[in-house]
Scaffold this motif. Sequence first.
Motif, PDB file in Angstrom:
ATOM      1  N   CYS A  20     -34.206  10.304  79.891  1.00 51.48           N
ATOM      2  CA  CYS A  20     -32.900   9.706  79.601  1.00 51.48           C
ATOM      3  C   CYS A  20     -32.810   8.298  80.200  1.00 51.48           C
ATOM      4  O   CYS A  20     -32.285   7.380  79.568  1.00 51.48           O
ATOM      5  CB  CYS A  20     -31.765  10.587  80.098  1.00 51.48           C
ATOM      6  SG  CYS A  20     -31.839  11.028  81.852  1.00 51.48           S
ATOM      7  N   GLU A  21     -33.344   8.125  81.401  1.00 53.97           N
ATOM      8  CA  GLU A  21     -33.348   6.814  82.045  1.00 53.97           C
ATOM      9  C   GLU A  21     -34.200   5.825  81.249  1.00 53.97           C
ATOM     10  O   GLU A  21     -33.788   4.689  80.998  1.00 53.97           O
ATOM     11  CB  GLU A  21     -33.900   6.913  83.469  1.00 53.97           C
ATOM     12  CG  GLU A  21     -33.023   7.680  84.429  1.00 53.97           C
ATOM     13  CD  GLU A  21     -33.648   7.804  85.810  1.00 53.97           C
ATOM     14  OE1 GLU A  21     -34.778   7.293  86.028  1.00 53.97           O
ATOM     15  OE2 GLU A  21     -32.999   8.409  86.683  1.00 53.97           O
ATOM     16  N   CYS A  24     -32.534   4.855  77.998  1.00 55.83           N
ATOM     17  CA  CYS A  24     -31.420   3.944  78.248  1.00 55.83           C
ATOM     18  C   CYS A  24     -31.932   2.522  78.484  1.00 55.83           C
ATOM     19  O   CYS A  24     -31.424   1.561  77.892  1.00 55.83           O
ATOM     20  CB  CYS A  24     -30.609   4.432  79.445  1.00 55.83           C
ATOM     21  SG  CYS A  24     -29.193   3.398  79.847  1.00 55.83           S
ATOM     22  N   VAL A  37     -27.643   5.732  82.894  1.00 53.95           N
ATOM     23  CA  VAL A  37     -27.759   7.115  83.374  1.00 53.95           C
ATOM     24  C   VAL A  37     -28.849   7.156  84.434  1.00 53.95           C
ATOM     25  O   VAL A  37     -29.869   6.482  84.327  1.00 53.95           O
ATOM     26  CB  VAL A  37     -28.052   8.112  82.213  1.00 53.95           C
ATOM     27  CG1 VAL A  37     -29.393   7.825  81.566  1.00 53.95           C
ATOM     28  CG2 VAL A  37     -27.965   9.549  82.679  1.00 53.95           C
ATOM     29  N   PRO A  58     -28.583  14.524  85.409  1.00 52.90           N
ATOM     30  CA  PRO A  58     -28.413  13.192  84.827  1.00 52.90           C
ATOM     31  C   PRO A  58     -26.955  12.760  85.028  1.00 52.90           C
ATOM     32  O   PRO A  58     -26.040  13.441  84.582  1.00 52.90           O
ATOM     33  CB  PRO A  58     -28.722  13.385  83.344  1.00 52.90           C
ATOM     34  CG  PRO A  58     -29.356  14.732  83.233  1.00 52.90           C
ATOM     35  CD  PRO A  58     -28.865  15.526  84.395  1.00 52.90           C
ATOM     36  N   CYS A  64     -22.785   2.851  81.559  1.00 53.12           N
ATOM     37  CA  CYS A  64     -22.802   3.647  80.327  1.00 53.12           C
ATOM     38  C   CYS A  64     -21.607   3.313  79.435  1.00 53.12           C
ATOM     39  O   CYS A  64     -20.453   3.378  79.859  1.00 53.12           O
ATOM     40  CB  CYS A  64     -22.797   5.138  80.644  1.00 53.12           C
ATOM     41  SG  CYS A  64     -22.836   6.175  79.164  1.00 53.12           S
ATOM     42  N   CYS A  79     -29.835   8.463  75.437  1.00 48.63           N
ATOM     43  CA  CYS A  79     -30.152   9.556  76.368  1.00 48.63           C
ATOM     44  C   CYS A  79     -30.098  10.908  75.669  1.00 48.63           C
ATOM     45  O   CYS A  79     -30.920  11.789  75.940  1.00 48.63           O
ATOM     46  CB  CYS A  79     -29.226   9.532  77.582  1.00 48.63           C
ATOM     47  SG  CYS A  79     -27.474   9.728  77.207  1.00 48.63           S
ATOM     48  N   CYS A  83     -33.642  13.235  75.203  1.00 45.60           N
ATOM     49  CA  CYS A  83     -33.763  14.320  76.184  1.00 45.60           C
ATOM     50  C   CYS A  83     -34.536  15.476  75.545  1.00 45.60           C
ATOM     51  O   CYS A  83     -34.053  16.099  74.602  1.00 45.60           O
ATOM     52  CB  CYS A  83     -32.394  14.809  76.646  1.00 45.60           C
ATOM     53  SG  CYS A  83     -32.521  16.213  77.786  1.00 45.60           S
TER      54      CYS A  83
END
Length: 117
Positions: A20-21, A24, A37, A58, A64, A79, A83
């Motif tokens: 997710c990071e 992003c 995130v 998360p 965000c 994200c 995921c």
Amino acid sequence: MGVEHALLIDYEYCLGCSECETACMTAHGRGPDSLGVKVAKLGPWKTGDGSWQYDFVPIPTDWCDLCKVRVEKGNRPACVRHCPYGVITYGTVDELASLLKVKSKMLLFTPRSADRP
């Protein structure tokens, strides 16, 4: 005012992979100091009932914006899209809030907006 959207974080199944990071950073062209995130680690520690807590969560940050540009083009937030465990869900606050009643280890996130104090 339109329908408010949010992210539902079901961290029971998060393994801390940080996809997710990465998604992003890639979607927004940002570095690790301005993530939308961030995956946090809880534990390991023994709880009051003798069990152990060791979770990854998360956590959306003030950066965000629910990937506003992506969503306006008909896509899901980065994200959510990336995921691999389906930990993060995008939807309206009302539909996601109804899912909170189903189980524990869930968080509902609504981003900061200009029309909110």
